[in-house]
Design a protein around this motif. Structure first.
Motif, PDB file in Angstrom:
ATOM      1  N   GLY A   1       0.813  -1.200   0.000  1.00 52.23           N
ATOM      2  CA  GLY A   1       0.000   0.000   0.000  1.00 52.23           C
ATOM      3  C   GLY A   1       0.850   1.256   0.000  1.00 52.23           C
ATOM      4  O   GLY A   1       2.063   1.206   0.203  1.00 52.23           O
TER       5      GLY A   1
ATOM      6  N   LEU B   1      -0.713   0.492  -8.246  1.00 61.41           N
ATOM      7  CA  LEU B   1      -0.042  -0.127  -7.108  1.00 61.41           C
ATOM      8  C   LEU B   1      -0.216  -1.632  -7.231  1.00 61.41           C
ATOM      9  O   LEU B   1      -1.204  -2.110  -7.800  1.00 61.41           O
TER      10      LEU B   1
ATOM     11  N   LEU C   1      -0.408  -4.795  -4.612  1.00 56.17           N
ATOM     12  CA  LEU C   1      -0.443  -5.310  -3.265  1.00 56.17           C
ATOM     13  C   LEU C   1       0.009  -6.760  -3.268  1.00 56.17           C
ATOM     14  O   LEU C   1      -0.258  -7.506  -4.211  1.00 56.17           O
TER      15      LEU C   1
ATOM     16  N   ARG D   1     -11.640  -4.658   1.134  1.00 54.03           N
ATOM     17  CA  ARG D   1     -11.201  -3.313   1.516  1.00 54.03           C
ATOM     18  C   ARG D   1     -12.250  -2.649   2.397  1.00 54.03           C
ATOM     19  O   ARG D   1     -13.434  -2.994   2.339  1.00 54.03           O
TER      20      ARG D   1
ATOM     21  N   LEU E   1      -6.150   3.795 -10.716  1.00 52.00           N
ATOM     22  CA  LEU E   1      -6.743   3.997  -9.395  1.00 52.00           C
ATOM     23  C   LEU E   1      -7.554   5.279  -9.325  1.00 52.00           C
ATOM     24  O   LEU E   1      -7.200   6.295  -9.944  1.00 52.00           O
TER      25      LEU E   1
ATOM     26  N   MET F   1      -9.626   4.336  -2.396  1.00 50.85           N
ATOM     27  CA  MET F   1      -8.862   4.569  -1.182  1.00 50.85           C
ATOM     28  C   MET F   1      -9.502   3.820  -0.016  1.00 50.85           C
ATOM     29  O   MET F   1     -10.696   3.979   0.274  1.00 50.85           O
TER      30      MET F   1
ATOM     31  N   TYR G   1      -6.779  -2.259   2.623  1.00 50.62           N
ATOM     32  CA  TYR G   1      -6.985  -3.499   1.885  1.00 50.62           C
ATOM     33  C   TYR G   1      -6.504  -4.677   2.714  1.00 50.62           C
ATOM     34  O   TYR G   1      -5.392  -4.655   3.265  1.00 50.62           O
TER      35      TYR G   1
ATOM     36  N   THR H   1      -3.380  -3.206   4.572  1.00 44.75           N
ATOM     37  CA  THR H   1      -2.404  -2.238   4.068  1.00 44.75           C
ATOM     38  C   THR H   1      -3.185  -1.071   3.476  1.00 44.75           C
ATOM     39  O   THR H   1      -4.179  -1.264   2.768  1.00 44.75           O
TER      40      THR H   1
ATOM     41  N   VAL I   1      -4.180   2.020   1.235  1.00 48.25           N
ATOM     42  CA  VAL I   1      -4.028   2.602  -0.098  1.00 48.25           C
ATOM     43  C   VAL I   1      -4.680   3.976  -0.085  1.00 48.25           C
ATOM     44  O   VAL I   1      -5.867   4.104   0.220  1.00 48.25           O
ATOM     45  N   THR I   2      -3.900   4.981  -0.404  1.00 50.29           N
ATOM     46  CA  THR I   2      -4.387   6.355  -0.453  1.00 50.29           C
ATOM     47  C   THR I   2      -4.268   6.861  -1.881  1.00 50.29           C
ATOM     48  O   THR I   2      -3.188   6.798  -2.472  1.00 50.29           O
TER      49      THR I   2
END
Length: 124
Positions: A8, A17, A19, A37, A85, A90, A93, A118, A120-121
């Protein structure tokens, strides 16, 4: 089974990204695997799943065509490749595992083991 999720971070909208989720000290070859998520103030939701053989996958409609779940060659890791994304992606996850999951399971209650999550932004 102890699962460790990673990968993340902060990404701009439109970015990607990947993961990863690995099990401590064992392979995941006999487990069905999923990614879920949870965004702030929302319930945990299904994102993607793959069955233990690896021939069947499932995705929530909002990520179809953008996210891909896959297993590592050594069957020790499951990945979630996230492309294009969006800010609405966001969330924290989580990866999850279920023994001998013969279908790509979308229900969180069917999973026995969970990773720690983790974050994710996605910035707009």
């Amino acid at each position: 089974v102890q699962l460790q999720a990673s990968g993340g971070g902060l990404v701009q909208a439109g970015g990607s990204l990947r993961l990863s989720c690995a099990a401590s000290g064992r392979t995941l070859s006999s487990y069905g695997l999923g990614w879920f998520r949870q965004a702030p103030g929302k319930e945990r939701e299904f994102v993607a799943a793959i069955n233990w053989i690896g021939g069947s996958t499932a995705y929530v409609d909002s990520v179809k065509g953008r996210f891909t779940i896959s297993r590592g060659n050594a069957k020790k890791t499951v990945y979630l490749q996230m492309n294009s994304l969006k800010p609405e992606d966001m969330a924290v996850y989580y990866c999850a595992a279920r023994p001998f999951g013969g279908v790509a399971e979308t229900a969180a209650t069917k999973y026995d083991y969970w990773g720690q999550g983790t974050l994710v932004t996605v910035s707009s």
